[in-house]
Design an enzyme around this catalytic site. Sequence first.
Site, mmCIF file in Angstrom:
data_model
loop_
_atom_site.group_PDB
_atom_site.id
_atom_site.type_symbol
_atom_site.label_atom_id
_atom_site.label_comp_id
_atom_site.label_asym_id
_atom_site.label_seq_id
_atom_site.Cartn_x
_atom_site.Cartn_y
_atom_site.Cartn_z
ATOM 1 N N LYS A 12 0.842 -1.208 0.000
ATOM 2 C CA LYS A 12 0.000 0.000 0.000
ATOM 3 C C LYS A 12 0.872 1.252 0.000
ATOM 4 O O LYS A 12 0.630 2.201 -0.748
ATOM 5 C CB LYS A 12 -0.939 -0.027 1.210
ATOM 6 C CG LYS A 12 -2.021 -1.075 1.046
ATOM 7 C CD LYS A 12 -2.746 -1.463 2.328
ATOM 8 C CE LYS A 12 -3.642 -2.665 2.040
ATOM 9 N NZ LYS A 12 -4.256 -3.265 3.204
ATOM 10 N N GLN B 77 -4.909 -1.888 9.358
ATOM 11 C CA GLN B 77 -4.687 -3.219 8.794
ATOM 12 C C GLN B 77 -5.262 -4.289 9.736
ATOM 13 O O GLN B 77 -4.934 -4.313 10.923
ATOM 14 C CB GLN B 77 -3.179 -3.442 8.565
ATOM 15 C CG GLN B 77 -2.845 -4.731 7.861
ATOM 16 C CD GLN B 77 -3.381 -4.786 6.432
ATOM 17 O OE1 GLN B 77 -3.254 -3.838 5.662
ATOM 18 N NE2 GLN B 77 -3.991 -5.906 6.067
ATOM 19 N N ASP C 54 -11.503 1.712 3.335
ATOM 20 C CA ASP C 54 -11.710 0.266 3.235
ATOM 21 C C ASP C 54 -13.195 -0.062 3.067
ATOM 22 O O ASP C 54 -13.548 -1.187 2.713
ATOM 23 C CB ASP C 54 -11.211 -0.411 4.534
ATOM 24 C CG ASP C 54 -9.977 -1.265 4.298
ATOM 25 O OD1 ASP C 54 -9.691 -1.575 3.128
ATOM 26 O OD2 ASP C 54 -9.309 -1.607 5.290
#
Length: 296
Positions: free
Chosen positions: A53, A97, A120
């Site tokens: 990322k 994460q 997300d």
Amino acid sequence: MAVIIDGKKIASEIKEELKQKIELLKTKYNKIPGLVTILVGDNPASQSYVNSKVKACSEIGMNSMLERHDDKISQNDLLRIINKYNNDNRFHGILVQLPLPKNINEDTVIESIDPRKDVDGFHPVNVGNLVIGKDTFYPCTPYGIFELFKRYSIDPKGKHVVVAGRSNIVGKPVANILLQKKEGANAVVTVCHSAAKDLSVYTKQADILIAAIGKPNFIKENMVKEGVVVIDVGINRIEDKTKAKGYRIVGDVDFENVSRKASFITPVPGGVGLMTVAMLMKNTLEAFERIESQKN
Ligand code: NAP
């Protein structure tokens, strides 16, 4: 023989488009989009995802920050850090994460992210907006699948899409996206899970099959019909002593045999997996535009 859907090529095309757009928006807003990624603990898979990322941000000219914490961090401290970034106007996307250590409640953490920065697409507000068909952030892996259909001119409208798997990060959101009455969607969707007595009863009826169960090579040739479009989301490690690492990655679909019957198929690796990061970048740019345009 099926057309192999090239996720690597499409992901790099998307990143190139985003890079050009960021250049243009830099002049308009005198600012670039920013993504903060928060990593707790030292799970090797999470570290590798986070690195990809950060790398993607730098490739496309996006500001990026990586916050690393060991797994001793308390939930309250993590919530305070997220709140700090909710109010930091250098960052338009906040990604925590997953998975988080057991002492931290993932739902509480996700709910603490400002929904406008939830790139997300896991915040209940964004999940709810997706279900009722309002503008939202599509979770990145399902968004990648949606985008692959678009770029390969595969129109799900009126098709029977069978989704194997009902997780909150893949199965449910991809089903919700594809059943929306919208361009690029409008499918008839069936969602299957482990309580299905015979999965093949459903998969055989699929015009489009999305496999997201996490079981290596589970979907066999006799479970699909001729001409099916197959999207393999699975990422499974299987032992392979011929490889330096001692393993290789395979999907949920028996690629070699199923590809003989399919019209389109995604390989693993090289299919859906590479799209996820590209769509995260797309969502972060979207968050940037929404936030910055509201200020002017
Ligand atoms: P997950 O949370 O473990 O969910 C698996 C789902 O499959 C569950 O809903 C489970 O049913 C269902 N299932 C398991 N065995 C089944 C069977 N025999 N028949 C029908 N359904 C069955 O997994 P996930 O997070 O969705 O991930 C799925 C796979 O995609 C994994 O291999 C993962 O590594 C991969 N993945 C890839 C990406 C990417 O490409 N970027 C992103 C995310 C995940 P129950 O609900 O009844 O347990």
